[in-house]
Design a protein around this motif. Structure first.
Motif, PDB file in Angstrom:
ATOM      1  N   ALA A 162       0.779  -1.169   0.138  1.00 36.65           N
ATOM      2  CA  ALA A 162      -0.040  -0.168  -0.135  1.00 36.65           C
ATOM      3  C   ALA A 162       0.809   1.385  -0.126  1.00 36.65           C
ATOM      4  CB  ALA A 162      -0.944   0.083   1.124  1.00 36.65           C
ATOM      5  N   VAL A 163       1.892   1.379   0.986  1.00 34.79           N
ATOM      6  CA  VAL A 163       2.781   2.536   1.009  1.00 34.79           C
ATOM      7  C   VAL A 163       3.558   2.697  -0.386  1.00 34.79           C
ATOM      8  CG1 VAL A 163       4.536   3.588   2.182  1.00 34.79           C
ATOM      9  CG2 VAL A 163       2.928   2.524   3.332  1.00 34.79           C
ATOM     10  N   GLY A 164       4.138   1.417  -0.836  1.00 30.87           N
ATOM     11  CA  GLY A 164       4.891   1.682  -2.435  1.00 30.87           C
ATOM     12  C   GLY A 164       4.002   1.896  -3.327  1.00 30.87           C
ATOM     13  N   THR A 169      11.882   6.878 -21.991  1.00 33.14           N
ATOM     14  CA  THR A 169      11.356   5.813 -22.783  1.00 33.14           C
ATOM     15  C   THR A 169      10.094   6.082 -22.750  1.00 33.14           C
ATOM     16  OG1 THR A 169      11.479   4.864 -20.288  1.00 33.14           O
ATOM     17  CG2 THR A 169      13.184   4.565 -22.000  1.00 33.14           C
ATOM     18  N   PRO A 170       9.203   5.259 -23.478  1.00 34.04           N
ATOM     19  CA  PRO A 170       7.619   5.281 -23.361  1.00 34.04           C
ATOM     20  C   PRO A 170       6.991   5.606 -22.113  1.00 34.04           C
ATOM     21  CG  PRO A 170       8.320   3.858 -25.166  1.00 34.04           C
ATOM     22  CD  PRO A 170       9.649   4.126 -24.287  1.00 34.04           C
ATOM     23  N   ALA A 171       5.984   6.166 -21.906  1.00 31.44           N
ATOM     24  CA  ALA A 171       5.317   6.380 -20.657  1.00 31.44           C
ATOM     25  C   ALA A 171       4.736   5.276 -19.830  1.00 31.44           C
ATOM     26  CB  ALA A 171       4.444   7.762 -20.798  1.00 31.44           C
ATOM     27  N   ALA A 172       4.147   4.471 -20.657  1.00 33.59           N
ATOM     28  CA  ALA A 172       3.457   3.077 -20.135  1.00 33.59           C
ATOM     29  C   ALA A 172       4.733   2.368 -19.608  1.00 33.59           C
ATOM     30  CB  ALA A 172       2.889   2.507 -21.081  1.00 33.59           C
ATOM     31  N   TYR A 173       5.920   2.271 -20.362  1.00 33.94           N
ATOM     32  CA  TYR A 173       6.906   1.517 -19.910  1.00 33.94           C
ATOM     33  C   TYR A 173       7.609   2.147 -18.738  1.00 33.94           C
ATOM     34  CZ  TYR A 173      11.413  -1.130 -20.359  1.00 33.94           C
ATOM     35  OH  TYR A 173      12.484  -1.914 -19.841  1.00 33.94           O
ATOM     36  N   ALA A 174       7.744   3.224 -18.692  1.00 35.67           N
ATOM     37  CA  ALA A 174       8.250   3.939 -17.488  1.00 35.67           C
ATOM     38  C   ALA A 174       7.801   3.837 -16.232  1.00 35.67           C
ATOM     39  CB  ALA A 174       8.739   5.361 -17.949  1.00 35.67           C
ATOM     40  N   ILE A 175       6.427   3.893 -16.478  1.00 39.05           N
ATOM     41  CA  ILE A 175       5.557   4.044 -15.140  1.00 39.05           C
ATOM     42  C   ILE A 175       5.516   2.399 -14.752  1.00 39.05           C
ATOM     43  CG2 ILE A 175       3.149   4.057 -14.659  1.00 39.05           C
ATOM     44  CD1 ILE A 175       2.634   6.721 -15.719  1.00 39.05           C
ATOM     45  N   SER A 176       5.560   1.621 -15.462  1.00 40.45           N
ATOM     46  CA  SER A 176       5.435   0.166 -15.065  1.00 40.45           C
ATOM     47  C   SER A 176       6.752  -0.040 -14.411  1.00 40.45           C
ATOM     48  CB  SER A 176       5.118  -0.647 -16.500  1.00 40.45           C
ATOM     49  OG  SER A 176       3.925  -0.392 -16.979  1.00 40.45           O
ATOM     50  N   CYS A 177       7.926   0.114 -14.929  1.00 38.07           N
ATOM     51  CA  CYS A 177       9.125  -0.412 -14.294  1.00 38.07           C
ATOM     52  C   CYS A 177       9.264   0.475 -13.128  1.00 38.07           C
ATOM     53  CB  CYS A 177      10.184  -0.156 -15.216  1.00 38.07           C
ATOM     54  SG  CYS A 177      10.236  -1.116 -16.651  1.00 38.07           S
ATOM     55  N   PHE A 178       8.885   1.724 -13.301  1.00 30.07           N
ATOM     56  CA  PHE A 178       9.186   2.773 -11.799  1.00 30.07           C
ATOM     57  C   PHE A 178       8.244   2.067 -10.768  1.00 30.07           C
ATOM     58  CE2 PHE A 178       7.825   6.062  -9.579  1.00 30.07           C
ATOM     59  CZ  PHE A 178       9.002   6.636  -8.992  1.00 30.07           C
ATOM     60  N   THR A 179       6.949   1.688 -10.912  1.00 26.94           N
ATOM     61  CA  THR A 179       6.106   1.126  -9.950  1.00 26.94           C
ATOM     62  C   THR A 179       6.430   0.045  -9.321  1.00 26.94           C
ATOM     63  OG1 THR A 179       4.201   2.397 -11.061  1.00 26.94           O
ATOM     64  CG2 THR A 179       3.629   0.748  -9.392  1.00 26.94           C
ATOM     65  N   VAL A 180       6.893  -1.005 -10.304  1.00 29.56           N
ATOM     66  CA  VAL A 180       7.459  -2.206  -9.568  1.00 29.56           C
ATOM     67  C   VAL A 180       8.508  -1.939  -8.841  1.00 29.56           C
ATOM     68  CG1 VAL A 180       8.620  -4.493 -10.323  1.00 29.56           C
ATOM     69  CG2 VAL A 180       6.621  -3.697 -11.550  1.00 29.56           C
ATOM     70  N   MET A 181       9.384  -1.166  -9.330  1.00 28.92           N
ATOM     71  CA  MET A 181      10.792  -0.733  -8.410  1.00 28.92           C
ATOM     72  C   MET A 181      10.677  -0.169  -7.094  1.00 28.92           C
ATOM     73  SD  MET A 181      13.400   2.028  -9.047  1.00 28.92           S
ATOM     74  CE  MET A 181      12.519   3.140  -8.284  1.00 28.92           C
ATOM     75  N   GLU A 210      15.791   4.536 -12.917  1.00 25.05           N
ATOM     76  CA  GLU A 210      14.833   3.924 -12.163  1.00 25.05           C
ATOM     77  C   GLU A 210      13.636   3.539 -12.954  1.00 25.05           C
ATOM     78  OE1 GLU A 210      15.232   6.401  -7.924  1.00 25.05           O
ATOM     79  OE2 GLU A 210      14.626   7.526  -9.571  1.00 25.05           O
ATOM     80  N   PHE A 211      13.702   3.845 -14.070  1.00 27.01           N
ATOM     81  CA  PHE A 211      12.687   3.771 -15.067  1.00 27.01           C
ATOM     82  C   PHE A 211      12.773   2.311 -16.032  1.00 27.01           C
ATOM     83  CE2 PHE A 211      13.306   8.182 -13.945  1.00 27.01           C
ATOM     84  CZ  PHE A 211      12.166   8.361 -13.373  1.00 27.01           C
ATOM     85  N   GLY A 212      14.004   1.620 -15.671  1.00 30.09           N
ATOM     86  CA  GLY A 212      14.038   0.637 -16.717  1.00 30.09           C
ATOM     87  C   GLY A 212      13.662  -0.736 -15.797  1.00 30.09           C
ATOM     88  N   PHE A 213      13.957  -1.608 -16.407  1.00 27.07           N
ATOM     89  CA  PHE A 213      13.340  -3.292 -15.951  1.00 27.07           C
ATOM     90  C   PHE A 213      14.545  -3.666 -14.927  1.00 27.07           C
ATOM     91  CE2 PHE A 213      15.371  -4.803 -19.587  1.00 27.07           C
ATOM     92  CZ  PHE A 213      16.124  -5.929 -19.111  1.00 27.07           C
ATOM     93  N   GLY A 214      15.731  -3.144 -15.182  1.00 24.71           N
ATOM     94  CA  GLY A 214      16.803  -3.800 -14.287  1.00 24.71           C
ATOM     95  C   GLY A 214      16.471  -3.716 -12.623  1.00 24.71           C
ATOM     96  N   LEU A 215      16.297  -2.516 -12.313  1.00 25.00           N
ATOM     97  CA  LEU A 215      16.152  -2.260 -10.877  1.00 25.00           C
ATOM     98  C   LEU A 215      14.682  -2.952 -10.412  1.00 25.00           C
ATOM     99  CD1 LEU A 215      17.396   1.177 -10.171  1.00 25.00           C
ATOM    100  CD2 LEU A 215      18.288  -0.729  -9.528  1.00 25.00           C
ATOM    101  N   ALA A 216      13.815  -2.952 -11.163  1.00 24.72           N
ATOM    102  CA  ALA A 216      12.372  -3.316 -11.115  1.00 24.72           C
ATOM    103  C   ALA A 216      12.559  -4.946 -10.954  1.00 24.72           C
ATOM    104  CB  ALA A 216      11.523  -3.165 -12.310  1.00 24.72           C
ATOM    105  N   VAL A 217      13.377  -5.694 -11.416  1.00 22.44           N
ATOM    106  CA  VAL A 217      13.636  -7.018 -11.255  1.00 22.44           C
ATOM    107  C   VAL A 217      14.481  -7.309  -9.932  1.00 22.44           C
ATOM    108  CG1 VAL A 217      14.999  -8.979 -12.042  1.00 22.44           C
ATOM    109  CG2 VAL A 217      13.555  -7.697 -13.597  1.00 22.44           C
ATOM    110  N   LEU A 263      14.685  -5.410  -7.233  1.00 19.98           N
ATOM    111  CA  LEU A 263      14.046  -4.971  -6.153  1.00 19.98           C
ATOM    112  C   LEU A 263      12.690  -5.991  -6.073  1.00 19.98           C
ATOM    113  CD1 LEU A 263      14.417  -1.333  -5.992  1.00 19.98           C
ATOM    114  CD2 LEU A 263      14.944  -2.675  -4.137  1.00 19.98           C
ATOM    115  N   GLY A 264      12.214  -6.337  -7.085  1.00 26.75           N
ATOM    116  CA  GLY A 264      11.378  -7.202  -6.966  1.00 26.75           C
ATOM    117  C   GLY A 264      11.519  -8.644  -6.449  1.00 26.75           C
ATOM    118  N   VAL A 265      12.777  -8.939  -6.644  1.00 21.74           N
ATOM    119  CA  VAL A 265      13.368 -10.050  -6.134  1.00 21.74           C
ATOM    120  C   VAL A 265      13.161  -9.817  -4.438  1.00 21.74           C
ATOM    121  CG1 VAL A 265      15.434 -11.595  -5.810  1.00 21.74           C
ATOM    122  CG2 VAL A 265      14.300 -11.228  -8.064  1.00 21.74           C
ATOM    123  N   CYS A 266      13.984  -8.898  -4.114  1.00 21.14           N
ATOM    124  CA  CYS A 266      14.057  -8.331  -2.668  1.00 21.14           C
ATOM    125  C   CYS A 266      12.645  -8.518  -2.214  1.00 21.14           C
ATOM    126  CB  CYS A 266      14.614  -7.061  -2.661  1.00 21.14           C
ATOM    127  SG  CYS A 266      16.542  -6.927  -2.942  1.00 21.14           S
TER     128      CYS A 266
END
Length: 277
Positions: free
Chosen positions: A171-173, A193-205, A257-264, A266-269
């Motif tokens: 919730a806080v995230g 990068t495209p907005a949808a891509y950036a938002i998706s990766c950023f949100t997961v991160m 912070e908008f790429g998939f690397g940190l999303a992956v 931190l998602g694992v964390c």
């Protein structure tokens, strides 16, 4: 007033002040199409100011925000974790994407500032990075304290009693991520990068990072590990790693912070912490 209403009142006041304070700052940033450092700092203090005003209005103990100094091990984790989840992402990107590593983008301006004409690469590595990761981190803590007083100092402990570790972290995230959306979409807080891509990766991160922050806050009983981790995260990623990475081509899709690397990573964390909470 019932107990349920009484417990919800501070949350309602916090959200009210968060929106009331953040909206004009975000609007200014969107109006000029960028997020200069001063606007960024103003925005970062909106959650903290909302928390302080809520404590004042609801007669809450300011000590509940987590001012006590934590144990050394929690401080150690707060400094080390960004290196563990960020550096591997960039090393892989630099190794796998031709032209992604642009060390001179970091070293050349630094050497010019100090008028270093010989061995600018060594100077940046052995002087620039250590001083950045000490003194810039210390300065950045003045601004990350503003965010963390709101998200982790105020919000996390109050939601934790209701929703537990996973619910609170998610919730806080999610709130933390959505709070960034106006400057991400309307200003220049993005990687192009495209907005949808950036938002998706950023949100997961950000949601993944929220799991780390919630663990630190509740394990230490203090907001300071979160303040330090946030400052190290911003300085390391934005000030060193992004500054050494190409801003065009495929690199921004993996790094920043908008790429998939940190999303992956931190998602694992998040998964590991949720599984062993």
């Amino acid at each position: 007033m019932t107990d349920a209403q009484s417990s919800k009142r501070p949350l309602i006041w916090f959200l009210f002040w968060l929106v009331a304070l953040s909206a004009p700052v975000c609007s200014l940033s969107v109006a000029i199409g960028s997020e200069p450092p001063m606007i960024s700092r103003m925005l970062m203090w909106c959650p903290g100011t909302a928390a302080l005003l809520t404590c004042l209005i609801c007669h809450l103990d300011f000590r509940s925000l987590g001012w006590s100094w934590p144990r050394a091990r929690h401080l150690g984790w707060s400094y080390a974790l960004p290196w563990l989840y960020a550096v591997p992402v960039y090393l892989l990107a630099w190794a796998m994407i031709p032209g992604a590593f642009q060390w001179d983008h970091f070293s050349a301006p630094l050497a010019a500032t100090f008028k270093i004409t010989t061995h600018p690469t060594a100077f940046a590595a052995f002087f620039g990075i250590p001083t950045t990761m000490v003194f810039i981190v210390l300065g950045t803590m003045a601004w990350t304290l503003g965010e963390e007083l709101g998200w982790r100092g105020f919000l996390v402990p109050r939601l934790y009693a209701r929703w537990g570790y996973v619910g609170t972290s998610f919730a806080v995230g999610l709130l933390w991520a959505v709070w960034h959306y106006p400057v991400l979409l309307g200003a220049d807080y993005n990687a192009g990068t495209p907005a949808a891509y950036a938002i998706s990766c950023f949100t997961v991160m950000v949601v993944g990072l929220s799991f780390v922050m919630t663990w630190l806050r509740m394990a230490s009983g203090s907001v300071w590990p979160c303040v330090i981790l946030h400052a190290v995260h911003n300085t390391l990623i934005q000030g060193v790693l992004d500054a050494s990475t190409a801003t065009d081509g495929r690199a921004p899709y993996v790094t920043t912070e908008f790429g998939f690397g940190l999303a992956v990573t931190l998602g694992v964390c998040a998964v590991v912490l949720a599984s062993n909470r």
